[in-house]
Design an enzyme around this catalytic site. Structure first.
Site, PDB file in Angstrom:
ATOM      1  N   ASN A   1     -10.272  -2.973   2.489  1.00 33.22           N
ATOM      2  CA  ASN A   1      -9.946  -3.013   1.062  1.00 33.22           C
ATOM      3  C   ASN A   1     -11.226  -2.874   0.246  1.00 33.22           C
ATOM      4  O   ASN A   1     -12.316  -2.965   0.796  1.00 33.22           O
ATOM      5  CB  ASN A   1      -9.288  -4.355   0.697  1.00 33.22           C
ATOM      6  CG  ASN A   1      -7.791  -4.380   0.987  1.00 33.22           C
ATOM      7  OD1 ASN A   1      -7.178  -3.354   1.239  1.00 33.22           O
ATOM      8  ND2 ASN A   1      -7.212  -5.563   0.949  1.00 33.22           N
TER       9      ASN A   1
ATOM     10  N   HIS B   1      -3.757   1.037  12.177  1.00 34.54           N
ATOM     11  CA  HIS B   1      -3.476  -0.177  12.956  1.00 34.54           C
ATOM     12  C   HIS B   1      -4.796  -0.806  13.380  1.00 34.54           C
ATOM     13  O   HIS B   1      -5.629  -0.129  14.001  1.00 34.54           O
ATOM     14  CB  HIS B   1      -2.636   0.217  14.180  1.00 34.54           C
ATOM     15  CG  HIS B   1      -2.390  -0.898  15.138  1.00 34.54           C
ATOM     16  ND1 HIS B   1      -2.358  -2.223  14.756  1.00 34.54           N
ATOM     17  CD2 HIS B   1      -2.159  -0.886  16.475  1.00 34.54           C
ATOM     18  CE1 HIS B   1      -2.116  -2.966  15.830  1.00 34.54           C
ATOM     19  NE2 HIS B   1      -2.008  -2.185  16.876  1.00 34.54           N
TER      20      HIS B   1
ATOM     21  N   HIS C   1       0.835  -1.219   0.000  1.00 35.52           N
ATOM     22  CA  HIS C   1       0.000   0.000   0.000  1.00 35.52           C
ATOM     23  C   HIS C   1       0.869   1.269   0.000  1.00 35.52           C
ATOM     24  O   HIS C   1       0.524   2.268   0.635  1.00 35.52           O
ATOM     25  CB  HIS C   1      -0.951   0.036   1.193  1.00 35.52           C
ATOM     26  CG  HIS C   1      -1.968  -1.064   1.187  1.00 35.52           C
ATOM     27  ND1 HIS C   1      -3.233  -0.912   0.688  1.00 35.52           N
ATOM     28  CD2 HIS C   1      -1.897  -2.351   1.609  1.00 35.52           C
ATOM     29  CE1 HIS C   1      -3.903  -2.048   0.822  1.00 35.52           C
ATOM     30  NE2 HIS C   1      -3.121  -2.948   1.368  1.00 35.52           N
TER      31      HIS C   1
HETATM   32 FE1  HDD Z   1      -2.566  -4.806   5.361  1.00 31.80          FE
HETATM   33  C1  HDD Z   1      -1.144  -1.751   5.045  1.00 31.80           C
HETATM   34  C2  HDD Z   1      -5.546  -3.569   4.234  1.00 31.80           C
HETATM   35  C3  HDD Z   1      -3.845  -7.994   5.275  1.00 31.80           C
HETATM   36  C4  HDD Z   1       0.191  -5.939   6.902  1.00 31.80           C
HETATM   37  N1  HDD Z   1      -3.206  -3.021   4.749  1.00 31.80           N
HETATM   38  C5  HDD Z   1      -2.479  -1.876   4.694  1.00 31.80           C
HETATM   39  C6  HDD Z   1      -3.289  -0.799   4.217  1.00 31.80           C
HETATM   40  C7  HDD Z   1      -4.527  -1.310   3.987  1.00 31.80           C
HETATM   41  C8  HDD Z   1      -4.477  -2.706   4.328  1.00 31.80           C
HETATM   42  C9  HDD Z   1      -5.737  -0.554   3.478  1.00 31.80           C
HETATM   43  C10 HDD Z   1      -2.821   0.624   3.986  1.00 31.80           C
HETATM   44  C11 HDD Z   1      -2.962   1.462   5.209  1.00 31.80           C
HETATM   45  C12 HDD Z   1      -2.556   2.884   4.888  1.00 31.80           C
HETATM   46  O1  HDD Z   1      -3.200   3.497   4.025  1.00 31.80           O
HETATM   47  O2  HDD Z   1      -1.585   3.362   5.497  1.00 31.80           O
HETATM   48  N2  HDD Z   1      -4.312  -5.638   4.790  1.00 31.80           N
HETATM   49  C13 HDD Z   1      -5.452  -4.934   4.465  1.00 31.80           C
HETATM   50  C14 HDD Z   1      -6.563  -5.854   4.388  1.00 31.80           C
HETATM   51  C15 HDD Z   1      -6.078  -7.102   4.661  1.00 31.80           C
HETATM   52  C16 HDD Z   1      -4.672  -6.958   4.925  1.00 31.80           C
HETATM   53  C17 HDD Z   1      -7.992  -5.446   4.087  1.00 31.80           C
HETATM   54  C18 HDD Z   1      -6.790  -8.401   4.737  1.00 31.80           C
HETATM   55  C19 HDD Z   1      -7.978  -8.547   5.191  1.00 31.80           C
HETATM   56  N3  HDD Z   1      -1.928  -6.640   5.942  1.00 31.80           N
HETATM   57  C20 HDD Z   1      -2.617  -7.825   5.848  1.00 31.80           C
HETATM   58  C21 HDD Z   1      -1.852  -8.873   6.494  1.00 31.80           C
HETATM   59  C22 HDD Z   1      -0.709  -8.287   6.980  1.00 31.80           C
HETATM   60  C23 HDD Z   1      -0.779  -6.892   6.610  1.00 31.80           C
HETATM   61  C24 HDD Z   1      -2.278 -10.315   6.606  1.00 31.80           C
HETATM   62  C25 HDD Z   1       0.451  -8.871   7.740  1.00 31.80           C
HETATM   63  C26 HDD Z   1       0.453  -9.935   8.429  1.00 31.80           C
HETATM   64  N4  HDD Z   1      -0.755  -4.010   5.815  1.00 31.80           N
HETATM   65  C27 HDD Z   1       0.208  -4.647   6.512  1.00 31.80           C
HETATM   66  C28 HDD Z   1       1.360  -3.752   6.898  1.00 31.80           C
HETATM   67  C29 HDD Z   1       0.929  -2.390   6.276  1.00 31.80           C
HETATM   68  C30 HDD Z   1      -0.404  -2.717   5.631  1.00 31.80           C
HETATM   69  C31 HDD Z   1       2.700  -4.274   6.530  1.00 31.80           C
HETATM   70  C32 HDD Z   1       1.891  -1.678   5.348  1.00 31.80           C
HETATM   71  C33 HDD Z   1       1.894  -0.244   5.772  1.00 31.80           C
HETATM   72  C34 HDD Z   1       1.154  -0.219   7.000  1.00 31.80           C
HETATM   73  O3  HDD Z   1       0.711  -1.469   7.301  1.00 31.80           O
HETATM   74  O4  HDD Z   1       0.957   0.751   7.710  1.00 31.80           O
HETATM   75  O5  HDD Z   1       1.473  -3.677   8.277  1.00 31.80           O
END
Ligand code: HDD
Length: 679
Positions: free
Chosen positions: A150, A341, A77
């Protein structure tokens, strides 16, 4: 800036941000130490042609700050665009939750929403085929609540431990960093074929949902099953939905491709522009509620993030509306530094044991530590709650709060044992007391084993054009895969979803037709098809092709009527500037064919004028031909009608001749005329 904000948009978050806003305009240049600077163009040297001196503290401060201007982009993202807004409840959810912002219908809760693509880097294009993030921070009176959603209601994997695997598979391949931002490569499809829980999500990714027309025209889904808990401690399962007032609409694939080159910022331009014009995007918040005792009643496991709850089985109750009404003042300070978060919850909202959700609860806090450089990112203005925070956490990089006193531990007597926790009754968060027992085990529950039924449900629910788009998308993406074995594995896998689908794209990508009987699932869910989405012409962009000598009163009437209906007509002419019509009507052309391409518009209004300009005619022909091939509505009056006749467009679906505004607006609301696919 806040002081320019009209009062109805001011809210507690905005007031808080006001104290951090700085306007440098008209001010004296100083160093970061407040020292007035006398010269900012020449470094301090030993002689006019001599070396720069180490002593030049101003030079060193300026360059050092510049050298450190970048922070790591989000691991997923990375490319996003965020805006401010507010949320208001229609009906109290007190029966289900103690969350105050879901109880009081008179309150407006400030929100900050970041939309994103998942795969691409910060500088990649907006219109690639990908899921879109839809993350909302509610600044509630009980602290921040983040709904990190999402635009697709299911996910690739069932357990968070596989997240690094799926991300490594869909990010550019590590040897050559190709392809950027999209998913057409061998590693991704190899992952899919060997991790078949991805089947349902892949159907969505191959569908029109993955190429949205606008962030303003996307649904949002919390994906996981969460819990709502009321004042009496009674819990219900819940799925969260955002429903856009403008309906859910998509680009066509050829258009998305071209836009990536013509306007890589297409989605951010669209959102920024709509808000600047006062067309504030609205989304209704919906919930699907399931009683705890019905946990096992749906025929699939509600803890499995690859499953949705069909809306026909469990209706979505609309409970409130979010209005996005203000662009950020500073992209880095707000959009880049916002930290979402899933663990940011308020009393009355709780988790379930969905293993994907459980893992996310770790990842989001962890990732901010590297991205934002330490544990104090909650002090960054955009991340601060609008209520005060007090605890015994101290120090660390970039600490800003100056905590008074000697006591930074609990329990204490020196500060009267404060800051002190409070009971649930006084607003203290207490986790839902779910009874849990089990052996420690690394395994997937048998109830997570069905990977195909809902993928078939999705396929069955699509209209014919949507199905054709899905076949095309598989054919395009797999057509780029080099490994014949991977292609065949994918064909064989998707035969479990639909034999018709897998056979169609197998032929296109040169694989063998799949064996097997296909799926026996016949169920469909009309809510999944974009055919059934709300349709409106409001805020659509209409290209008006016009030269001098046009019929002044007629064109003015059409344009005024379109604007009254809430559309955005923009004139393309020989030059940017004034275009002169009959009866002294003068209009302003915003574009020429150099600055405006048909993919930037939702519809075309063809007028022309008395000017004979071969180059203009040729460009107009290309423009309108392309719009027609993207199934867009086309209107014409005056000389424009003749032009339609020449191109044999007259009488075709979605081609409206004359000044019947109602008919033209209705055609624009229809968005696309897929019938043209079949003629
Ligand atoms: Fe995630 C970012 C949505 C599964 C780990 N995720 C992130 C963002 C969105 C989502 C909208 C962007 C947030 C922003 O605008 O700063 N992610 C989802 C959805 C998931 C999902 C709807 C499944 C239902 N994500 C998911 C899993 C993991 C992560 C299974 C790790 C185990 N996601 C992250 C992250 C991020 C992230 C690495 C990257 C930047 C952030 O968090 O702040 O922690």
């Amino acid at each position: 800036m806040a002081d320019e904000l009209n009062d109805s948009r001011k809210n507690s978050k905005d007031e808080q941000l006001d104290s951090f806003r700085v306007d440098d305009k008209g001010k004296t240049l100083t160093t970061n130490q407040g020292l007035k600077v006398s010269e900012d163009e020449f470094s301090l040297k030993a002689g006019e042609r001599g070396p720069t001196l180490m002593e030049d503290f101003h030079f060193r401060e300026k360059i050092t700050h510049f050298d450190h201007e970048r922070i790591p982009e989000r691991v997923v993202h990375a490319r996003g665009f965020a805006v401010h807004g507010e949320f208001q409840l229609y009906k109290s959810m007190k029966k289900y939750t103690r969350a105050k912002f879901l109880q009081d219908t008179s309150k407006k809760t400030p929100v900050f929403v970041r939309f994103s693509t998942v795969n691409g880097a910060r500088g990649s294009a907006d219109t690639v085929r990908d899921a879109r993030g839809f993350a909302t921070k509610f600044y509630t009176e009980e602290g921040n609540y983040d709904l990190v959603a999402n635009n697709i209601p299911v996910f690739f994997i069932q357990d968070a431990i596989k997240f690094p695997d799926v991300v490594h598979a869909f990010k550019p391949e590590p040897d050559n960093d190709i392809p950027q931002a999209s998913t057409a490569h061998d590693t991704f499809w190899d992952f899919v074929a060997n991790n078949q829980e991805s089947a349902h999500m892949i159907m969505w990714i191959m569908s029109d949902r993955a190429i949205p027309r606008s962030f303003r025209m996307m649904e949002g889904f919390g994906v996981h099953t969460f819990r709502l808990v009321n004042d009496h401690g009674k819990a219900h399962f819940v799925k969260f939905h955002w429903k856009p007032a403008l309906g859910t609409h998509s680009l066509v694939w050829d258009e998305a491709h071209k836009l990536a080159g013509i306007d890589p910022d297409f989605h951010r331009n669209d959102l920024w522009g709509a808000i600047e014009k006062g067309f504030f995007p609205e989304y209704e918040l919906g919930v699907q509620i399931l009683a705890e005792e019905d946990e096992f009643s749906l025929g699939f496991d509600i803890l499995d993030a690859t499953k949705l709850w069909p809306e026909e089985d469990i209706p979505v109750t609309i409970i409130g509306k979010m209005t996005l009404n203000r662009n950020v003042d500073n992209f880095f300070a707000e959009t880049e530094q916002v930290a979402f978060h899933l663990g940011n919850v308020v009393p009355g909202i709780d988790f379930t044991n969905d293993p994907l959700l459980q893992g996310r609860l770790f990842s989001y806090l962890d990732t901010q530590l590297i991205r934002l450089g330490g544990p104090n990112f909650h002090e960054i203005p955009i991340n601060r709650p609008v209520v005060p925070f007090h605890n015994n956490q101290r120090e660390g990089y970039h600490r800003q709060t100056i905590n008074l006193g000697k006591v930074s531990y609990h329990r204490n007597s020196l500060a009267g044992d404060t800051p002190a926790p409070v009971s649930e009754g006084e607003g203290g968060y207490a986790s839902y007391q779910e009874k849990v027992e089990g052996r420690k085990i690394r395994a997937r529950s048998e109830s997570f084993a069905d990977h195909f039924s809902q993928a078939t449900l999705f396929w069955n629910s699509m209209s014919l054009p949507e199905k054709m788009h899905i076949i095309e998308a598989f054919s395009f993406e797999l057509g780029k895969v080099k490994s014949e074995s991977v292609k065949q594995q994918v064909v064989d896998m998707f035969a479990n979803v639909s034999l018709e689908l897998a056979t169609a794209f197998a032929v296109n990508v040169g694989a063998n037709p799949p064996k097997g009987d296909g799926s026996t699932i016949t169920k469909s869910s009309p809510a999944l098809s974009q055919e059934n989405t709300p349709k409106t012409a409001k805020t659509r962009k209409v290209a008006v092709i016009l030269t001098d000598g046009f019929n002044g009163p007629e064109v003015k009437y059409v344009l005024d009527s379109l604007m009254t209906e809430g559309l955005m007509p923009e004139i393309i002419s020989e030059n940017i500037g004034t275009v002169q019509g009959t009866n002294g009507v003068k209009l302003r052309a915003k574009h020429t064919f150099l600055t405006a391409k048909s993919v930037l518009f939702d519809a075309v209004y063809m007028v022309r004028g008395s000017v004979k300009n071969k180059k203009f005619n040729k460009d107009a022909a290309y423009f309108i031909d392309e719009a027609f091939s993207h199934y867009k509505p086309i209107g014409a009056t005056g000389v424009g009608i003749k032009w339609l006749e020449i191109n044999d467009f007259k009488g075709k679906p979605g081609v409206i001749v004359g000044t019947d505004i109602g008919e033209f607006v209705e055609a624009i609301a229809a968005h696309r005329f897929w019938e043209r696919m079949l003629v």
